[in-house]
Design a protein around this motif. Structure first.
Motif, PDB file in Angstrom:
ATOM      1  N   VAL A 188      28.702  37.114  42.040  1.00 13.35           N
ATOM      2  CA  VAL A 188      28.447  36.966  43.470  1.00 13.35           C
ATOM      3  C   VAL A 188      29.710  36.493  44.188  1.00 13.35           C
ATOM      4  CG1 VAL A 188      27.170  35.633  45.192  1.00 13.35           C
ATOM      5  CG2 VAL A 188      25.987  36.569  43.200  1.00 13.35           C
ATOM      6  N   VAL A 189      30.373  35.513  43.594  1.00  8.09           N
ATOM      7  CA  VAL A 189      31.593  34.996  44.222  1.00  8.09           C
ATOM      8  C   VAL A 189      32.642  36.097  44.323  1.00  8.09           C
ATOM      9  CG1 VAL A 189      33.554  33.442  43.905  1.00  8.09           C
ATOM     10  CG2 VAL A 189      31.232  32.622  43.522  1.00  8.09           C
ATOM     11  N   LEU A 190      32.834  36.832  43.225  1.00 12.04           N
ATOM     12  CA  LEU A 190      33.850  37.881  43.235  1.00 12.04           C
ATOM     13  C   LEU A 190      33.500  38.957  44.265  1.00 12.04           C
ATOM     14  CD1 LEU A 190      34.663  38.209  39.444  1.00 12.04           C
ATOM     15  CD2 LEU A 190      36.085  37.245  41.248  1.00 12.04           C
ATOM     16  N   TRP A 191      32.222  39.262  44.371  1.00 13.34           N
ATOM     17  CA  TRP A 191      31.795  40.248  45.356  1.00 13.34           C
ATOM     18  C   TRP A 191      32.104  39.755  46.768  1.00 13.34           C
ATOM     19  CZ3 TRP A 191      27.850  39.596  49.001  1.00 13.34           C
ATOM     20  CH2 TRP A 191      27.598  40.727  49.790  1.00 13.34           C
ATOM     21  N   VAL A 193      34.337  37.667  47.653  1.00 15.01           N
ATOM     22  CA  VAL A 193      35.782  37.720  47.859  1.00 15.01           C
ATOM     23  C   VAL A 193      36.202  39.147  48.194  1.00 15.01           C
ATOM     24  CG1 VAL A 193      38.019  37.468  46.736  1.00 15.01           C
ATOM     25  CG2 VAL A 193      36.262  35.726  46.412  1.00 15.01           C
ATOM     26  N   SER A 194      35.617  40.119  47.492  1.00 14.91           N
ATOM     27  CA  SER A 194      36.013  41.508  47.737  1.00 14.91           C
ATOM     28  C   SER A 194      35.675  41.924  49.165  1.00 14.91           C
ATOM     29  CB  SER A 194      35.340  42.440  46.722  1.00 14.91           C
ATOM     30  OG  SER A 194      34.012  42.730  47.110  1.00 14.91           O
ATOM     31  N   VAL A 195      34.510  41.473  49.657  1.00 14.85           N
ATOM     32  CA  VAL A 195      34.134  41.808  51.029  1.00 14.85           C
ATOM     33  C   VAL A 195      35.131  41.201  52.012  1.00 14.85           C
ATOM     34  CG1 VAL A 195      32.401  41.482  52.830  1.00 14.85           C
ATOM     35  CG2 VAL A 195      31.684  42.035  50.502  1.00 14.85           C
ATOM     36  N   ILE A 196      35.433  39.923  51.795  1.00 20.36           N
ATOM     37  CA  ILE A 196      36.341  39.249  52.728  1.00 20.36           C
ATOM     38  C   ILE A 196      37.713  39.911  52.697  1.00 20.36           C
ATOM     39  CG2 ILE A 196      37.515  37.074  53.219  1.00 20.36           C
ATOM     40  CD1 ILE A 196      34.976  35.718  51.973  1.00 20.36           C
ATOM     41  N   VAL A 197      38.198  40.166  51.490  1.00 16.08           N
ATOM     42  CA  VAL A 197      39.513  40.793  51.357  1.00 16.08           C
ATOM     43  C   VAL A 197      39.513  42.131  52.074  1.00 16.08           C
ATOM     44  CG1 VAL A 197      41.063  41.896  49.710  1.00 16.08           C
ATOM     45  CG2 VAL A 197      40.183  39.612  49.256  1.00 16.08           C
ATOM     46  N   PHE A 198      38.455  42.908  51.853  1.00 17.65           N
ATOM     47  CA  PHE A 198      38.380  44.227  52.476  1.00 17.65           C
ATOM     48  C   PHE A 198      38.390  44.122  53.999  1.00 17.65           C
ATOM     49  CE2 PHE A 198      35.685  47.494  54.409  1.00 17.65           C
ATOM     50  CZ  PHE A 198      36.429  48.613  54.094  1.00 17.65           C
ATOM     51  N   LEU A 199      37.550  43.207  54.514  1.00 18.69           N
ATOM     52  CA  LEU A 199      37.457  43.076  55.963  1.00 18.69           C
ATOM     53  C   LEU A 199      38.790  42.652  56.559  1.00 18.69           C
ATOM     54  CD1 LEU A 199      33.952  41.437  56.464  1.00 18.69           C
ATOM     55  CD2 LEU A 199      34.652  43.788  56.952  1.00 18.69           C
ATOM     56  N   MET A 200      39.394  41.646  55.947  1.00 20.56           N
ATOM     57  CA  MET A 200      40.664  41.157  56.480  1.00 20.56           C
ATOM     58  C   MET A 200      41.710  42.273  56.468  1.00 20.56           C
ATOM     59  SD  MET A 200      40.139  38.027  57.321  1.00 20.56           S
ATOM     60  CE  MET A 200      41.799  37.452  57.542  1.00 20.56           C
ATOM     61  N   MET A 201      41.694  43.027  55.387  1.00 25.03           N
ATOM     62  CA  MET A 201      42.685  44.077  55.254  1.00 25.03           C
ATOM     63  C   MET A 201      42.465  45.192  56.289  1.00 25.03           C
ATOM     64  SD  MET A 201      44.942  43.498  53.187  1.00 25.03           S
ATOM     65  CE  MET A 201      45.282  42.066  52.233  1.00 25.03           C
ATOM     66  N   THR A 202      41.173  45.455  56.577  1.00 27.26           N
ATOM     67  CA  THR A 202      40.861  46.546  57.480  1.00 27.26           C
ATOM     68  C   THR A 202      41.163  46.197  58.930  1.00 27.26           C
ATOM     69  OG1 THR A 202      39.081  47.042  55.965  1.00 27.26           O
ATOM     70  CG2 THR A 202      39.074  48.219  58.050  1.00 27.26           C
ATOM     71  N   PRO A 258      47.946  47.193  48.669  1.00 24.90           N
ATOM     72  CA  PRO A 258      47.341  47.265  47.336  1.00 24.90           C
ATOM     73  C   PRO A 258      47.767  46.107  46.438  1.00 24.90           C
ATOM     74  CG  PRO A 258      48.135  49.408  48.001  1.00 24.90           C
ATOM     75  CD  PRO A 258      48.610  48.446  49.036  1.00 24.90           C
ATOM     76  N   VAL A 259      49.021  45.719  46.516  1.00 23.62           N
ATOM     77  CA  VAL A 259      49.489  44.624  45.670  1.00 23.62           C
ATOM     78  C   VAL A 259      48.803  43.310  46.059  1.00 23.62           C
ATOM     79  CG1 VAL A 259      51.501  43.341  44.906  1.00 23.62           C
ATOM     80  CG2 VAL A 259      51.686  45.788  45.347  1.00 23.62           C
ATOM     81  N   ILE A 260      48.693  43.090  47.381  1.00 26.73           N
ATOM     82  CA  ILE A 260      48.034  41.858  47.839  1.00 26.73           C
ATOM     83  C   ILE A 260      46.595  41.817  47.338  1.00 26.73           C
ATOM     84  CG2 ILE A 260      47.351  40.537  49.871  1.00 26.73           C
ATOM     85  CD1 ILE A 260      49.667  41.790  51.373  1.00 26.73           C
ATOM     86  N   VAL A 261      45.919  42.968  47.431  1.00 20.77           N
ATOM     87  CA  VAL A 261      44.517  43.018  46.985  1.00 20.77           C
ATOM     88  C   VAL A 261      44.419  42.704  45.499  1.00 20.77           C
ATOM     89  CG1 VAL A 261      42.554  44.530  46.616  1.00 20.77           C
ATOM     90  CG2 VAL A 261      43.784  44.596  48.790  1.00 20.77           C
ATOM     91  N   VAL A 262      45.277  43.308  44.695  1.00 23.38           N
ATOM     92  CA  VAL A 262      45.224  43.032  43.256  1.00 23.38           C
ATOM     93  C   VAL A 262      45.446  41.553  43.008  1.00 23.38           C
ATOM     94  CG1 VAL A 262      46.208  43.507  41.009  1.00 23.38           C
ATOM     95  CG2 VAL A 262      46.120  45.304  42.718  1.00 23.38           C
ATOM     96  N   TYR A 263      46.447  41.002  43.676  1.00 29.28           N
ATOM     97  CA  TYR A 263      46.754  39.590  43.468  1.00 29.28           C
ATOM     98  C   TYR A 263      45.531  38.739  43.775  1.00 29.28           C
ATOM     99  CZ  TYR A 263      48.869  35.005  43.954  1.00 29.28           C
ATOM    100  OH  TYR A 263      49.149  33.674  43.815  1.00 29.28           O
ATOM    101  N   LEU A 264      44.936  38.976  44.946  1.00 29.39           N
ATOM    102  CA  LEU A 264      43.801  38.144  45.354  1.00 29.39           C
ATOM    103  C   LEU A 264      42.633  38.277  44.395  1.00 29.39           C
ATOM    104  CD1 LEU A 264      43.896  38.616  49.208  1.00 29.39           C
ATOM    105  CD2 LEU A 264      44.454  36.579  47.896  1.00 29.39           C
ATOM    106  N   MET A 265      42.323  39.512  44.012  1.00 24.21           N
ATOM    107  CA  MET A 265      41.168  39.692  43.128  1.00 24.21           C
ATOM    108  C   MET A 265      41.436  39.082  41.758  1.00 24.21           C
ATOM    109  SD  MET A 265      38.973  40.941  45.127  1.00 24.21           S
ATOM    110  CE  MET A 265      37.670  40.937  43.927  1.00 24.21           C
ATOM    111  N   LEU A 266      42.663  39.244  41.275  1.00 23.30           N
ATOM    112  CA  LEU A 266      42.985  38.688  39.967  1.00 23.30           C
ATOM    113  C   LEU A 266      42.925  37.164  39.994  1.00 23.30           C
ATOM    114  CD1 LEU A 266      43.917  39.460  37.110  1.00 23.30           C
ATOM    115  CD2 LEU A 266      46.249  39.013  37.862  1.00 23.30           C
ATOM    116  N   VAL A 302      37.496  31.678  39.030  1.00 25.91           N
ATOM    117  CA  VAL A 302      36.093  31.660  38.641  1.00 25.91           C
ATOM    118  C   VAL A 302      35.969  31.320  37.162  1.00 25.91           C
ATOM    119  CG1 VAL A 302      34.116  33.143  38.327  1.00 25.91           C
ATOM    120  CG2 VAL A 302      35.304  33.146  40.489  1.00 25.91           C
ATOM    121  N   VAL A 303      36.850  31.888  36.361  1.00 24.65           N
ATOM    122  CA  VAL A 303      36.808  31.597  34.924  1.00 24.65           C
ATOM    123  C   VAL A 303      37.182  30.142  34.658  1.00 24.65           C
ATOM    124  CG1 VAL A 303      37.871  32.135  32.709  1.00 24.65           C
ATOM    125  CG2 VAL A 303      37.212  33.974  34.253  1.00 24.65           C
ATOM    126  N   ILE A 304      38.189  29.649  35.374  1.00 19.71           N
ATOM    127  CA  ILE A 304      38.567  28.236  35.191  1.00 19.71           C
ATOM    128  C   ILE A 304      37.382  27.334  35.511  1.00 19.71           C
ATOM    129  CG2 ILE A 304      39.963  26.348  36.127  1.00 19.71           C
ATOM    130  CD1 ILE A 304      42.208  28.329  36.570  1.00 19.71           C
TER     131      ILE A 304
END
Lengths: 338, 321, 330, 291
Positions: B14-17, B19-28, B287-295, B301-303
C-alpha cells in the motif's frame, strides 16, 4: 411515584478498534477479520428514587464506572434505556441532551484530572451554568460565590487555579460545579477514593449534608465497602459487567446471598477484626472482559460452582425485602454449605 | 508471525502504491518532459510526435496505468540524458552509496551508544556535559558545510585525504566494493565521517535520553533494593530498556543517511546514486528520478519492516502475532 | 511481642530532608522507633506524612536532592545511617528486603522472572546455578504460583497485577532477609486480591521468622496485619504502641481522628467524625505541634513547644501535651 | 497565574543554566544582526550597482591584502561577505520561522481533529503521516523542490508539507490523552459542544509540548533550507540564503578561497546551535516527567 432514574438492561460495549490491517489474523489457514469487542456492561437494570443513595460496588474492571459514565452520557450506550425523570435519554444526541443535563450532574474520581488546570475556579464552577442557562454574568458570579460557600470554600478562592488547592478542596470545587445547575441526581464516580482518610470523611459528610439540604439523589460508585455502608441506602454489587446482587444496605451486610458479595465482604479488612465472619477465600483473578465465561460470570472463581453455572446465565431474581440476587444457588439452597 | 508478515507485506504494498501515485502526479503536473527529448528548434509536428511516442497524449489514468505496469516489470524507461535504461543507471551506482551509508552508520553507532550511555548514566559530570554540548553542536551543523571544511583543511591545505572520488574496487566474498582496498578506505573516510555527524549526534542524544528515562523507573530502585551495585543496575537493568527507543531512531536515521548522501556525494564527487539524482534533477531526467524514488521507497519500507522485527527481539512485551 | 527483647532495628531521631527549589522538605524529621526480631510493625500516616521516606532511608535509597541529615539507624547493632554504599549493598536484599507499591512497574520488563529471581541469589548466596534454580522454583510455588518451573521463563507482562506482586514478594524473601519493608504492598490491588496477598505475606514472613515494616495509609489493613503501630504526621512520630491498644484507646488526637474518619459498618453514625482542615505545608511548619491547627484540644503551649514522645501505658507513647485518656474523643 | 508561576520558575532555572543563557545570548545576537545589521554595512549585496568587480576575492581584513571596507572579505563579484551573510541570515531565519509557524498551525489543527474525533478522519490523517514519516524530511523536500523549482514561497510550501506531521502526531497523542481526562468528561456533562471542548479545554492543554517541537524545528528547517539551497533547488540566486552562499563558496574552495564559505556556515551553526540550546533547556523545563 416516578423514580429519579430508571435504568433498564443497559449494555455498553467498546470496540477495540485498531486499524483494519491489525485486525487481520489467521484462523484455520485462512485470513480472517476479527472484531475485538469488550462488553464492559452486560445488561444492568436498577432504579433510584428521589433523595435515595444507590451505591454500586465492585472491583476494578467490574463496569461500575462505565455504568456511571454511560448514564451521564459521556458514552453512548450500546443498548438499553436510561430514564431520567421519566424521559429516556439513552439515545439522544449531545445537542438534544442539553435540557436534561441540568437534572443530572457528575462528580469525578480524580481531583487532579477532573479540573482543567488552565481554568480559574470561577470558570470551572460556572461551566455547566453557562452552557445550560442564559444567566447574565452578574448572576453567574453571584451564584458561583454562593456555591463556593456551600461547599466550604470562600469567594477569594474563585480567582485561583486548581493546582493551588489540596485534593480535598479540589473535590469540593468539583461538587460545586455539579451543584451549579440544581440537579436532582448526582452521579459520583469514586469521589473519595483518591483522598486521604481524614479528608475522605470531610467530603462524605459534605455530600450527606448537601443531600439533606437539596434533596439530592446519588448514584455512588465505590470499591470501598465501609464507605458504601456509610453513605448508601441501597447497594448493588457488580462483577464483570453484571449486577449480581442488590439489596438495602443493612440487609446486604447482614445477609449477603451471592457468593461474590460474601467473598467481597469477607475480604475487606476491618479496623475491628474481632468480629467473626465466615471467610471465603477467592482463588484466581477476574477473567478478561474480552472473553466472558459462559453461563454465570462468576463461576470461574466461585467455590460453589457446578455444571449448571457453566450452561445457564442466572438472572436477577427478587428474593423479597428489596433484595435481588443473580445466582443459581437460590434454586438449590442445599448446595449452599461451606 | 505469519499473519504479521502478511499484514506487513500488505502495508508495504500500500505504501509503495501510494508513493507511485504521488510520484506520478508530481511528475505529470510539473514541467513538460517532452522538451527534454526534442531538439530546441523542433517544430510543433515533431513535438506532437514525441508526445505520442512518450504516450503523453493519452488520458491521465491510462498514463498512470502504463507507468504502473512499467514499474511492476522493472521497466522505467530510458534516461533522457544517457539513453540507457534508468533502472540500470541507478543500480550501477547503488553499491557506492550503500558503502558510504553503511560506513557512516557504523561510525555513528560505535561512537554514539557508548558516549550516550556514559552521559546518561553520569549526568552532571564534566565529561558528560562536554559530550552533550558536542552532540548539540553536531545536530546544529550543516553536514555539507562540515564536509567542505574537512576538504579545505584535510584535503586542500594538508593533503592527508583525497578530496573526491571513490577508491579502487576489490572483491570480498564475491561482492565488489571499495572497502576491500586500502585506497577505497582512504577515499571513504572523509565522506562517511561527514555523513555520520548528524546521525551520531542524534543517536547519542537518544541513547542518553533513554538512559535518563530508565533511571527513574521503579524497577531500577527495586533492583537497587535487591543489593545490585549501581553499575549493575545501570547496565544490567537499564541499558536494554534504554535502547528500545533508540532502535526506532536507528531505522529513521538510516533513511536520513540515504537522503543526505545526495549532498555528501555531490561535495565529494562520490559516484553514487545520490549524485546521479541531483544531476538528474538539474537535467529534469524524469525516468532516473522515478527509479531513485521508487527504489529508495522500497529500501525504507524494508528497513521499517526489519526494525519492527528487531523490536520483538529486544522488547518481550511486543509479540508478533 | 514485648519490647524487652534486644531490638533488631533501633531508629533514633532520623531526619531525611529534600532540598528543593521551593524550600527544604523535611519529609522525615526526627523519627524514632524500635522493632524486635519477628515483630510486625505498621508505619501509618496520610500522604505527606513521610512514611515511605522512612522505608527508603533504612535502605540508604534516598537520592538527591534528598539526604539523611542526621539520626541513627541501628540494625542488629550496626549503624546504617552513614554506612558506606558497599556495605549497604550487602545488606540490601540479604538482611533487609523491600516490596514496592506498584507491582506493574517494580519488575524489569525485559528480563524473565527467573532471571530477576536468580539475580538475588547470585548476589547474596554461594549456591550454584542448579541450586539457585531449585530455590527459585520452591519460592514461586510457596507464593502460590502454579507451574513454577515454566513460569520462571515468563516475562513480567505475562502476569496479572496480583501475580506480579506475588513474584515481587518471592524475590524479597529469596535471600531469607531478617527485615522486610513493604511500601503500600496492596494499595494498587483489588480487595479480593489484597486479601490473598496479605494472607500470603503474613504466612511467609512468619515462616521465615522475619520482621516486617508495613508502610500503609490503611488502618484496616494495619489492624489485621501488625503487632505494633507507629503513626506519623508531618514527618514525626505522633504515637506508637501495640496495635490493639492504640486502635482502641489512642492517646493522640490525630490517631483518634484517623480512626474516627473511617466509616465502621459495625457502628454506623449519621455523620463521620472528621478532622477539620488540611495537612499544613511541610516546607513551612509552624512552631510547636504540627497538628495543633486541626486539634480541638489545642492550648497556648501547643503553639510554643513541640511535644516529645512520652510513654503513656504499657508500650504506648504519644507526642501530645494533652493526651487523651481511654475512650475520650478528640 | 498558573502561567505566571511556571514562568517565574522557568526564569529562575534559566538564570542557573549556562547553556540556556548562552543560547539566548546567541539568538539575541542573531536577532540584532537581522534587525539592525543591514544599516551597519555599507553595501547592499543584492544591488549589482554597488558591487565592484575589482574588489573580487579579497581576503578578510586581518590577512594580507585585506580591505577594511570588507571585514570578512569579498566573493567573486566583489560582494562583501559580511553583508551577504547578514542579508542571507535574514532570509534563512525568515524561512525557518514562517515555515515553522505554518506547519504548527496546520499540524495542530489536523492533530486535534484526528485525536478528538477518531474514526476515519484519524485513520486518514495518521496513515498519511505514517507514510510520510517513513521517509526522511530532507528527501521529501528535495523531491518537492525539484518538482516546483526554486523560490522562497515554494520552499515554504515544501517545508510545511514536511513539517506538519510532527505537530499532528504530537497533538493527536496529547489529545487522545486529554480526551480521556475527567475534566473533558466533566465539560461534556456540563453540556459543552465539541467545538467548545476542543477550543476551551483541549487546545490550551496540548500546547506546551509544541513549544519545544517548534523551537527545535526552526533550527531543522534552517538546516534543510540550507541544504536545498546548497543543492541549487532552494532559494533563487537573486535572494541568496546562507546555504546558497556556501554553495557559491564551494566552487572556489579548492583555490583556497575559504572565507566565502566559512563565514556563512559559521553563521548557520551559531543560529541553529543557539536555537537548540534553548530548545534543550525548554525540553527539560516543560517535561513534567522530570519533576
Amino acid at each position: 411515584m416516578t423514580a429519579m432514574l430508571e435504568v433498564q438492561d443497559l449494555r455498553q460495549e467498546f470496540r477495540l478498534n485498531p486499524g483494519l490491517l491489525d485486525r487481520i489474523s489467521m484462523k484455520g489457514g485462512r485470513l480472517h477479520l476479527q472484531d475485538r469487542i469488550v462488553s464492559a456492561v452486560s445488561g444492568v437494570s436498577f432504579s433510584i428514587a428521589k433523595r435515595e443513595v444507590l451505591a454500586l460496588v465492585g472491583e476494578s474492571g467490574c463496569g461500575k464506572s462505565t455504568v456511571a459514565k454511560a448514564i451521564a452520557r459521556i458514552y453512548r450506550p450500546t443498548a438499553g434505556n436510561i430514564r431520567l425523570d421519566g424521559q429516556d435519554i439513552a439515545s439522544l444526541s449531545q445537542a438534544e441532551l442539553l435540557p436534561y443535563r441540568s437534572k443530572m450532574q457528575m462528580i469525578f474520581q480524580d481531583p487532579f484530572a477532573s479540573l482543567d488546570p488552565r481554568q480559574k475556579v470561577r470558570d470551572i464552577v460556572a461551566e455547566p451554568l453557562r452552557a445550560q442557562s442564559g444567566l447574565a454574568s452578574g448572576e453567574v458570579a453571584e451564584r458561583v460565590a454562593a456555591l463556593l460557600a456551600k461547599v466550604g470554600l470562600n469567594t477569594e478562592h474563585a480567582g485561583r487555579y486548581p493546582h493551588q488547592f489540596s485534593g480535598g478542596q479540589r473535590q469540593r470545587i468539583g461538587i460545586a460545579r455539579a451543584l451549579s445547575v440544581n440537579p436532582g441526581l448526582i452521579i459520583a464516580d469514586e469521589p473519595v477514593s483518591a483522598l486521604d482518610v481524614s479528608v475522605q470523611a470531610q467530603i462524605l459528610n459534605l455530600m450527606m449534608d448537601l443531600r439533606d439540604e437539596f434533596g439530592l439523589a446519588y448514584l455512588f460508585i465505590s470499591h470501598d465497602l465501609s464507605v458504601v455502608h456509610h453513605i448508601a441506602d441501597r447497594i448493588g454489587v457488580m462483577y464483570l459487567g453484571f449486577l449480581v446482587e442488590t439489596a438495602p444496605r443493612d440487609r446486604l451486610f447482614a445477609m449477603p446471598r451471592h457468593p461474590y458479595t460474601r467473598a467481597l465482604l469477607s475480604a475487606a479488612p476491618s479496623i475491628n477484626p474481632t468480629r467473626s465472619r465466615p471467610e471465603i477465600e477467592l482463588q484466581g483473578e477476574v477473567p478478561s472482559a474480552l472473553a466472558l465465561p459462559s453461563g454465570c460470570c462468576f463461576r470461574t472463581r466461585c467455590p460453589y460452582a457446578w455444571d449448571r453455572c457453566a450452561q445457564e446465565r442466572p438472572a436477577l431474581r427478587d428474593m423479597g425485602d428489596g433484595q435481588s440476587v443473580a445466582c443459581h444457588l437460590t434454586d438449590e439452597p442445599q448446595r449452599d454449605m461451606p | 508471525m505469519f499473519a504479521f508478515t502478511i499484514r506487513r507485506l500488505i502495508q508495504m504494498v500500500v505504501v509503495l502504491w501510494a508513493v507511485s501515485v504521488i510520484v506520478f502526479l508530481m511528475m505529470t503536473f510539473t514541467g513538460d518532459p517532452v522538451f527534454m527529448v526534442v531538439p530546441i528548434d523542433a517544430t510543433q509536428g515533431e513535438i506532437d510526435q514525441a508526445r505520442r511516442i512518450l504516450g503523453l497524449d493519452r488520458p491521465m489514468i491510462v498514463q498512470y496505468g502504463i507507468f504502473l505496469s512499467g514499474l511492476l516489470q522493472g521497466d522505467f524507461g530510458l534516461s533522457y540524458v544517457f539513453r540507457q535504461p534508468a533502472f540500470d543507471l541507478i543500480l550501477e551506482r547503488l553499491p557506492a552509496t550503500m558503502e558510504m551509508v553503511v560506513v557512516a552508520m557504523v561510525i555513528a553507532t560505535v561512537l554514539a551508544i557508548p558516549l550516550g550511555v556514559y552521559a546518561g548514566a553520569n549526568p552532571g559530570k564534566p565529561l558528560s556535559r562536554l559530550i552533550m554540548s558536542g552532540s548539540l553542536l553536531g545536530v546544529s551543523l550543516p553536514g555539507f558545510w562540515v564536509g567542505m571544511m574537512l576538504i579545505w583543511v584535510l584535503a586542500v591545505e594538508f593533503r592527508i585525504f583525497p578530496s573526491s572520488g571513490r577508491g579502487d574496487i576489490g572483491t570480498v566474498l564475491g561482492v565488489e566494493t571499495s572497502l576491500a582496498t586500502a585506497s577505497g578506505w582512504h577515499h571513504i573516510i572523509l565522506p562517511a565521517f561527514t555523513l555520520s555527524v548528524g546521525t551520531l549526534a542524534i543517536l547519542l542524544r537518544m541513547t542518553r535520553a533513554g538512559m535518563m528515562e530508565v533511571t527513574r523507573q521503579d524497577y531500577m530502585k527495586f533492583a537497587r533494593a535487591k543489593g545490585v551495585s549501581r553499575r549493575g543496575v545501570l547496565y544490567g537493568h537499564g541499558l536494554r530498556n534504554a535502547l528500545i527507543p533508540v532502535v526506532t531512531i536507528f531505522g529513521l536515521q538510516l533513511g536520513d543517511l540515504i537522503a543526505f548522501a545526495t549532498i555528501t556525494e555531490t561535495i565529494f564527487a562520490w559516484p553514487g546514486m545520490g549524485k546521479l539524482l541531483i544531476d538528474s534533477i538539474y537535467r529534469a531526467d524524469r525516468p532516473v528520478i522515478v527509479v531513485y524514488l521508487m527504489l529508495v521507497a522500497l529500501i525504507f519500507v524494508v528497513i521499517n519492516f526489519m526494525i519492527d522485527v528487531l523490536y520483538t527481539f529486544i522488547d518481550p512485551r511486543i509479540t508478533v502475532k | 511481642m514485648t519490647t524487652e527483647m534486644q531490638p533488631l532495628l533501633r531508629v533514633r531521631e532520623l531526619r531525611t530532608w529534600f532540598h528543593t527549589f521551593s524550600g527544604i522538605v523535611k519529609a522525615v524529621n526526627g523519627v524514632s522507633f524500635d522493632l524486635a526480631a519477628g515483630e510486625v510493625m505498621g508505619l501509618v500516616g496520610e500522604s505527606g506524612g513521610g512514611k515511605s521516606v522512612v522505608g527508603y532511608s533504612l535502605l540508604g535509597l534516598i537520592d538527591p536532592p534528598g539526604k539523611i541529615e542526621s539520626g541513627s539507624i541501628l540494625f542488629d547493632g550496626e549503624e546504617l545511617a552513614n554506612a558506606p554504599e558497599r556495605r549497604l549493598r550487602e545488606i540490601r536484599g540479604r538482611e533487609i528486603a523491600m516490596i514496592f507499591q506498584d507491582p506493574m512497574t517494580s519488575l524489569n520488563p525485559v528480563h524473565t522472572v527467573g532471571r530477576q529471581m536468580d539475580e538475588m541469589l547470585r548476589l547474596h548466596t554461594e549456591l550454584d546455578k542448579k541450586a539457585r534454580r531449585q530455590r527459585c522454583v520452591e519460592m514461586l510455588e510457596s507464593v502460590g504460583i502454579a507451574r513454577a518451573e515454566e513460569r520462571l521463563e515468563s516475562y513480567p507482562h505475562q502476569f496479572s497485577g496480583g501475580m506480579r506482586q506475588r513474584v515481587v514478594i518471592a524475590i524479597a524473601l529469596l535471600a531469607k532477609p531478617r527485615l522486610i519493608i513493604a511500601d503500600e504492598p496492596t494499595t494498587a490491588l483489588d480487595v479480593t486480591i489484597q486479601a490473598q496477598i496479605l494472607r500470603l505475606m503474613r504466612r511467609e514472613i512468619r515462616q521465615q521468622g522475619a520482621s516486617l515494616i508495613l508502610v500503609t495509609h490503611d488502618l484496616a489493613v494495619v489492624a489485621e496485619m501488625v503487632d505494633k503501630i507507629t503513626v506519623l504526621y508531618c514527618g514525626r512520630v505522633v504515637e506508637t504502641g501495640p496495635v490493639r491498644q492504640v486502635l482502641e484507646a489512642p492517646a493522640h488526637p490525630y490517631t483518634r481522628g484517623l480512626i474516627d474518619s473511617i466509616p465502621d459498618p459495625a457502628h454506623r453514625l449519621p455523620r463521620l467524625r472528621q478532622i477539620p482542615g488540611t495537612v499544613p505545608d511541610i516546607r513551612a511548619l509552624p512552631k510547636g505541634c504540627a497538628f495543633r491547627a486541626r486539634c480541638s484540644g489545642a492550648a497556648a503551649i501547643c503553639s510554643e513547644v513541640e511535644p516529645s514522645l512520652v510513654a503513656r501505658a504499657e508500650g504506648q507513647s504519644a507526642a501530645c501535651h494533652f493526651p487523651l485518656v481511654s475512650g475520650e474523643t478528640a | 497565574m498558573m502561567t505566571r508561576i511556571l514562568a517565574t520558575q522557568i526564569a529562575f532555572n534559566w538564570r542557573r543554566n549556562l547553556s540556556a543563557i548562552s543560547g539566548t545570548v546567541i539568538l539575541l545576537a542573531c536577532l540584532f544582526m537581522v534587525a539592525v545589521g543591514p544599516s551597519l554595512v555599507a553595501q547592499n549585496p543584492y544591488d549589482v550597482m554597488q558591487l565592484n568587480l575589482l574588489d573580487s576575492y579579497l581576503p578578510p581584513v586581518w590577512l594580507e591584502g585585506g580591505n577594511p571596507n570588507y571585514l570578512l572579505g569579498t566573493d567573486g563579484q566583489g560582494r562583501d561577505v559580511l553583508a551577504a551573510v547578514i542579508y542571507g541570515t535574514r532570509i534563512s531565519a525568515l524561512i525557518g520561522l514562517s515555515a515553522t509557524l505554518l506547519s504548527c498551525v496546520i499540524g495542530t489543527f489536523l492533530g486535534l481533529m484526528a485525536g478528538y474525533f477518531g474514526g476515519w478522519i484519524d485513520a486518514l490523517i495518521m496513515r498519511v503521516a505514517d507514510i510520510q514519516l517513513s521517509f526522511p524530511s530532507m528527501l521529501i523536500a528535495l523531491f518537492l523542490m525539484s518538482a516546483f523549482g526554486t523560490g522562497i514561497d515554494k520552499i515554504l510550501i515544501s517545508l510545511t508539507a514536511v513539517g506538519w506531521v510532527v505537530y499532528a502526531r504530537t497533538v493527536r497523542g496529547s489529545t487522545l490523552g486529554e480526551r480521556q481526562r475527567e475534566y473533558v468528561q466533566a465539560a461534556r456533562v456540563a453540556g459543552l459542544r465539541d467545538a467548545a471542548i476542543i477550543w476551551r479545554h483541549i487546545l490550551p492543554n496540548v500546547m506546551t509540548p509544541l513549544i519545544v517541537v517548534a523551537t527545535v524545528q526552526v533550527g531543522t528547517f534552517i538546516l534543510i533550507e540550507a541544504s536545498l539551497s546548497f543543492l541549487g533547488v532552494g532559494v533563487p540566486v537573486t535572494q541568496p540564503s546562507l546555504g546558497l552562499l556556501i554553495k557559491n563558496g564551494f566552487d572556489v574552495l579548492f583555490s583556497g578561497l575559504w572565507w566565502t564559505s566559512l563565514f556563512p556556515g559559521l553563521m548557520i551553526m551559531a543560529m541553529v546551535f543557539g536555537i537548540n540550546l534553548l530548545g534543550d533547556f525548554l525540553r527539560d523545563e516543560l517535561n513534567p516527567r522530570l519533576k
